[in-house]
Design a protein around this motif. Structure first.
Motif, PDB file in Angstrom:
ATOM      1  N   LEU A   1       0.672  -2.767   5.216  1.00  0.00           N
ATOM      2  CA  LEU A   1       0.625  -0.993   4.615  1.00  0.00           C
ATOM      3  C   LEU A   1       1.527  -1.205   6.012  1.00  0.00           C
ATOM      4  O   LEU A   1       1.271  -1.493   7.546  1.00  0.00           O
ATOM      5  CB  LEU A   1      -0.906  -1.180   5.643  1.00  0.00           C
ATOM      6  N   ASP A   2       2.424  -0.486   5.200  1.00  0.00           N
ATOM      7  CA  ASP A   2       3.765   0.489   5.703  1.00  0.00           C
ATOM      8  C   ASP A   2       3.353   1.192   6.149  1.00  0.00           C
ATOM      9  O   ASP A   2       3.538   2.235   4.813  1.00  0.00           O
ATOM     10  CB  ASP A   2       5.207  -0.375   4.728  1.00  0.00           C
ATOM     11  N   ALA A   3       2.557   1.856   6.976  1.00  0.00           N
ATOM     12  CA  ALA A   3       1.910   3.151   6.313  1.00  0.00           C
ATOM     13  C   ALA A   3       2.897   4.217   7.170  1.00  0.00           C
ATOM     14  O   ALA A   3       4.002   4.389   7.468  1.00  0.00           O
ATOM     15  CB  ALA A   3       0.994   3.463   8.020  1.00  0.00           C
TER      16      ALA A   3
ATOM     17  N   ALA B   1      -1.385   6.821  -6.904  1.00  0.00           N
ATOM     18  CA  ALA B   1      -2.160   6.991  -5.876  1.00  0.00           C
ATOM     19  C   ALA B   1      -2.259   7.855  -4.766  1.00  0.00           C
ATOM     20  O   ALA B   1      -1.324   7.114  -3.772  1.00  0.00           O
ATOM     21  CB  ALA B   1      -3.205   5.952  -6.323  1.00  0.00           C
ATOM     22  N   ASP B   2      -3.182   8.721  -4.427  1.00  0.00           N
ATOM     23  CA  ASP B   2      -3.371   8.432  -2.425  1.00  0.00           C
ATOM     24  C   ASP B   2      -4.319   7.142  -2.561  1.00  0.00           C
ATOM     25  O   ASP B   2      -4.924   6.888  -2.440  1.00  0.00           O
ATOM     26  CB  ASP B   2      -4.483   9.817  -2.527  1.00  0.00           C
ATOM     27  N   GLY B   3      -3.532   6.351  -1.607  1.00  0.00           N
ATOM     28  CA  GLY B   3      -3.969   5.248  -1.172  1.00  0.00           C
ATOM     29  C   GLY B   3      -5.810   5.593  -0.585  1.00  0.00           C
ATOM     30  O   GLY B   3      -6.165   4.366  -0.950  1.00  0.00           O
TER      31      GLY B   3
ATOM     32  N   ASN C   1      -8.117   1.466   8.008  1.00  0.00           N
ATOM     33  CA  ASN C   1     -10.063   1.500   8.068  1.00  0.00           C
ATOM     34  C   ASN C   1     -10.494   0.959   6.303  1.00  0.00           C
ATOM     35  O   ASN C   1     -11.097  -0.058   5.883  1.00  0.00           O
ATOM     36  CB  ASN C   1     -10.861   2.386   8.216  1.00  0.00           C
ATOM     37  N   ALA C   2      -9.728   1.586   5.608  1.00  0.00           N
ATOM     38  CA  ALA C   2     -10.217   1.699   4.218  1.00  0.00           C
ATOM     39  C   ALA C   2      -9.528   0.330   3.396  1.00  0.00           C
ATOM     40  O   ALA C   2      -9.722  -0.448   2.415  1.00  0.00           O
ATOM     41  CB  ALA C   2      -9.360   2.819   3.432  1.00  0.00           C
ATOM     42  N   SER C   3      -8.004  -0.445   4.451  1.00  0.00           N
ATOM     43  CA  SER C   3      -8.307  -1.674   3.488  1.00  0.00           C
ATOM     44  C   SER C   3      -9.326  -2.727   3.371  1.00  0.00           C
ATOM     45  O   SER C   3      -8.925  -3.331   2.944  1.00  0.00           O
ATOM     46  CB  SER C   3      -6.968  -1.690   4.339  1.00  0.00           C
ATOM     47  N   VAL C   4     -10.018  -2.432   4.220  1.00  0.00           N
ATOM     48  CA  VAL C   4     -10.226  -4.014   4.380  1.00  0.00           C
ATOM     49  C   VAL C   4     -11.570  -4.762   2.829  1.00  0.00           C
ATOM     50  O   VAL C   4     -11.285  -5.570   2.846  1.00  0.00           O
ATOM     51  CB  VAL C   4     -11.341  -3.723   6.082  1.00  0.00           C
ATOM     52  N   GLY C   5     -11.516  -3.325   2.439  1.00  0.00           N
ATOM     53  CA  GLY C   5     -12.569  -3.514   1.463  1.00  0.00           C
ATOM     54  C   GLY C   5     -12.176  -4.285   0.377  1.00  0.00           C
ATOM     55  O   GLY C   5     -12.759  -4.844  -0.495  1.00  0.00           O
ATOM     56  N   ALA C   6     -10.557  -3.719   0.398  1.00  0.00           N
ATOM     57  CA  ALA C   6      -9.923  -4.649  -0.796  1.00  0.00           C
ATOM     58  C   ALA C   6      -9.556  -6.078  -0.733  1.00  0.00           C
ATOM     59  O   ALA C   6      -8.577  -6.572  -1.570  1.00  0.00           O
ATOM     60  CB  ALA C   6      -8.448  -3.694  -1.569  1.00  0.00           C
ATOM     61  N   LEU C   7      -9.490  -6.627   0.646  1.00  0.00           N
ATOM     62  CA  LEU C   7      -9.173  -7.759   0.885  1.00  0.00           C
ATOM     63  C   LEU C   7     -10.058  -8.492   0.989  1.00  0.00           C
ATOM     64  O   LEU C   7     -10.743  -8.947   1.713  1.00  0.00           O
ATOM     65  CB  LEU C   7      -8.718  -7.824   2.643  1.00  0.00           C
ATOM     66  N   ARG C   8      -9.688 -10.151   0.122  1.00  0.00           N
ATOM     67  CA  ARG C   8     -10.413 -10.850   0.278  1.00  0.00           C
ATOM     68  C   ARG C   8     -10.889 -11.829   1.532  1.00  0.00           C
ATOM     69  O   ARG C   8      -9.809 -11.588   2.677  1.00  0.00           O
ATOM     70  CB  ARG C   8     -10.076 -12.083  -0.973  1.00  0.00           C
ATOM     71  N   GLN C   9     -11.938 -12.851   1.468  1.00  0.00           N
ATOM     72  CA  GLN C   9     -12.649 -13.033   2.936  1.00  0.00           C
ATOM     73  C   GLN C   9     -10.782 -14.343   2.785  1.00  0.00           C
ATOM     74  O   GLN C   9     -10.393 -14.648   2.505  1.00  0.00           O
ATOM     75  CB  GLN C   9     -13.039 -13.848   2.546  1.00  0.00           C
TER      76      GLN C   9
ATOM     77  N   MET D   1       1.061  -1.396   0.071  1.00  0.00           N
ATOM     78  CA  MET D   1       0.197  -0.081   0.277  1.00  0.00           C
ATOM     79  C   MET D   1       1.167   1.240   0.162  1.00  0.00           C
ATOM     80  O   MET D   1       0.255   2.478  -0.267  1.00  0.00           O
ATOM     81  CB  MET D   1      -1.278   0.081   1.496  1.00  0.00           C
ATOM     82  N   CYS D   2       1.854   1.207   0.333  1.00  0.00           N
ATOM     83  CA  CYS D   2       2.764   2.222   0.570  1.00  0.00           C
ATOM     84  C   CYS D   2       4.483   2.114   0.314  1.00  0.00           C
ATOM     85  O   CYS D   2       5.525   1.831   1.678  1.00  0.00           O
ATOM     86  CB  CYS D   2       2.633   3.274   2.131  1.00  0.00           C
ATOM     87  N   ALA D   3       4.378   1.453  -0.964  1.00  0.00           N
ATOM     88  CA  ALA D   3       5.921   0.771  -1.355  1.00  0.00           C
ATOM     89  C   ALA D   3       7.157   1.387  -1.314  1.00  0.00           C
ATOM     90  O   ALA D   3       7.843   0.646  -1.461  1.00  0.00           O
ATOM     91  CB  ALA D   3       5.287   0.039  -2.562  1.00  0.00           C
ATOM     92  N   ALA D   4       6.942   2.734  -1.908  1.00  0.00           N
ATOM     93  CA  ALA D   4       8.355   3.391  -2.361  1.00  0.00           C
ATOM     94  C   ALA D   4       8.844   3.329  -0.892  1.00  0.00           C
ATOM     95  O   ALA D   4       8.962   4.053  -0.233  1.00  0.00           O
ATOM     96  CB  ALA D   4       7.926   4.901  -3.121  1.00  0.00           C
ATOM     97  N   PRO D   5      10.743   3.234  -1.077  1.00  0.00           N
ATOM     98  CA  PRO D   5      11.325   3.175  -2.099  1.00  0.00           C
ATOM     99  C   PRO D   5      11.307   2.210  -2.614  1.00  0.00           C
ATOM    100  O   PRO D   5      12.061   1.198  -3.630  1.00  0.00           O
ATOM    101  CB  PRO D   5      12.421   3.806  -2.036  1.00  0.00           C
ATOM    102  N   GLY D   6      10.556   1.157  -2.356  1.00  0.00           N
ATOM    103  CA  GLY D   6      10.550  -0.450  -2.341  1.00  0.00           C
ATOM    104  C   GLY D   6      11.328  -1.976  -1.953  1.00  0.00           C
ATOM    105  O   GLY D   6      11.131  -2.906  -1.931  1.00  0.00           O
ATOM    106  N   GLY D   7      11.602  -1.055  -1.020  1.00  0.00           N
ATOM    107  CA  GLY D   7      12.776  -2.092   0.312  1.00  0.00           C
ATOM    108  C   GLY D   7      11.369  -3.564   0.352  1.00  0.00           C
ATOM    109  O   GLY D   7      11.784  -4.851  -0.315  1.00  0.00           O
TER     110      GLY D   7
END
Ligand SMILES: C[S@@+](CC[C@H](N)C(=O)[O-])C[C@H]1O[C@@H](n2cnc3c(N)ncnc32)[C@H](O)[C@@H]1O
Length: 430
Positions: free
Chosen positions: A302-304, A283-285, A339-347, A235-241
């Motif tokens: 989510l490496d916030a 994009a904004d997550g 809170n926003a992440s939950v909808g994009a995660l499968r069961q 979700m917050c990927a850069a610089p990519g480690g």
């Protein structure tokens, strides 16, 4: 040398006045390549010892220097750091800084600076012996004191006084790379080498066999277990480690970040490493997740964004520029992203939350609150077995009784410590 010292004055002034990171200040004041190592060492040593330097200078100043002469104060801190902690010959420090201060201010201030620095030279031993008390500025001490007892704060302070070693994550064969780089194999498979020298000149850098990543930063992805073939959103990927770790372990990765320039660094890093390029989204997550309608992810990392207070060892400016307000601000954004992440995660999918913050507001408290408000998530305890792949030393202290990962700067202290990180693994259940 005087060129690099005057650049150091500008950098220190920028960091402390504008509350910006050393790396950002360095970009503004562009350091010549041949001066970089000296300027780094000088500014970072000064920042690590600034509380003592401030106290010693204020004892010798009857009143504050007028604003237009503030640069003299920064030059004095740097000069004092060279005398007290870098063992530069005293005559060289005096000549160089008094000259610099004369050019930047006037001969009266330069005369005062000369007198102060002579006193510091004469009293060096007693200053060093009696400077045990000061280290963290008051506001930063408050941040630590809310979450850690006196003994732990003392151990943190001890651990962040020195330049940390350099950790790398290798694509494969960590034992071989430890031998080749004259390094130490860490229990998780990182290779630890002495700091100093140009990273890009080390064997294996150009050929893309490894990347720089503190041991603590490498542990959250290990806690995810086997990710081969899984669809993972970083979700917050850069610089990519962490993207690199996921790709190297065979995951199918989408790397999202709000920053275009940081994503460019991610792309360059993945290309250097010769790993398959992930799907990249700038994009904004929060926007991305709100509009998300695609195939759901097996795992979300989510490496916030956070206060970065866990990276104090390598970024000593943090204790001078971060305050409680910063932590509160970041914690709000973290809650929104969680809170926003939950909808994009499968069961039955896994949400791995992590931050490089030492503050429990951004870690433990954040996840306890999330679990209270999301009853269809359960905590999957992280175990030592998840992260201790080579067993060269115990990592049991890094796991809390609740099953969180919580690293602190004094963990593995005899091997050089580590950054402070928090991670928790959650599963979306019915
Ligand atoms: C801790 S860093 C990530 C480090 C990265 N995971 C790694 O291992 O290299 C946090 C990242 O979050 C990004 N970020 C901040 N706010 C964001 C948002 N609202 N949406 C997406 N990314 C964001 C920043 O640009 C930054 O790159």
């Amino acid at each position: 040398m005087s060129e690099s010292r005057s650049t150091a004055v500008l950098i220190l002034e920028n960091i402390l006045k504008r509350h910006i990171f050393f790396s950002e200040a360095k970009n503004r004041d562009s350091v010549a390549p041949q001066d970089a190592a000296f300027v780094n060492m000088l500014v970072l040593t000064t920042l690590r010892r600034l509380s003592v330097l401030k106290k010693e200078l204020s004892r010798r100043m009857k009143k504050k220097l007028p604003e237009k002469m503030a640069s003299a104060e920064y030059a004095l801190y740097l000069a004092m750091a060279e005398i007290l902690y870098m063992n530069t010959p005293e005559y060289a420090v005096l000549n160089s800084y008094v000259d610099l201060i004369k050019k930047q201010t006037d001969k009266y201030i330069a005369g005062f600076a000369n007198a102060v620095l002579r006193k510091i030279c004469a009293e060096k031993e007693s200053i060093l012996q009696n400077s045990g008390g000061e280290f963290f500025p008051q506001e930063f001490f408050r941040i630590l004191n809310r979450d850690y007892n006196k003994r732990a704060v003392g151990k943190i302070r001890e651990a962040v006084q020195h330049e940390p070693p350099l950790d790398i994550t290798v694509k494969k064969d960590p034992e071989r790379w430890a031998a080749r780089l004259n390094g130490r194999l860490m229990p998780n498979g990182s290779v630890r080498i002495a700091a100093g020298g140009r990273i890009s000149e080390l064997p294996g850098y150009i050929s893309g066999d490894w990347w720089v990543q503190d041991i603590a930063a490498s542990l959250p992805v290990l806690a995810l277990g086997d990710v081969k073939g899984l669809r993972v959103l970083d979700m917050c990927a850069a610089p990519g480690g962490k993207t690199a770790q996921l790709l190297n372990a065979g995951a199918e990765v989408t790397s999202l970040d709000i920053s275009e320039s940081r994503l460019k660094t991610l792309k360059d890093n993945i290309a250097r490493l010769g790993l398959p390029m992930p799907e990249i989204i700038c994009a904004d997550g929060l926007d991305y997740l709100e509009k998300f309608r695609g195939v759901k992810y097996d795992a979300i990392l989510l490496d916030a964004p956070c206060s970065a207070t866990g990276t104090l060892r390598r970024h000593p400016e943090i204790m001078h520029i971060k305050c409680l307000r910063d932590i509160e601000k970041q914690a709000l954004l973290q809650t929104e992203l969680l809170n926003a992440s939950v909808g994009a995660l499968r069961q039955n999918g896994t949400l791995l939350y992590c931050v490089c913050s030492i503050s429990k507001d951004e870690g433990e408290k954040q996840i306890r609150e999330f679990l209270k408000t999301h009853r269809y998530f359960r905590l999957l305890p992280i175990t030592e077995r998840d992260i201790n792949l080579f067993g060269t030393e115990s990592l049991a202290d890094l796991i809390t009784p609740e099953g969180f990962l919580r690293t602190l700067p004094f963990h593995l202290a005899s091997a050089g410590g580590m950054d402070s990180f928090f991670a928790a693994k959650l599963q979306k259940v019915a």
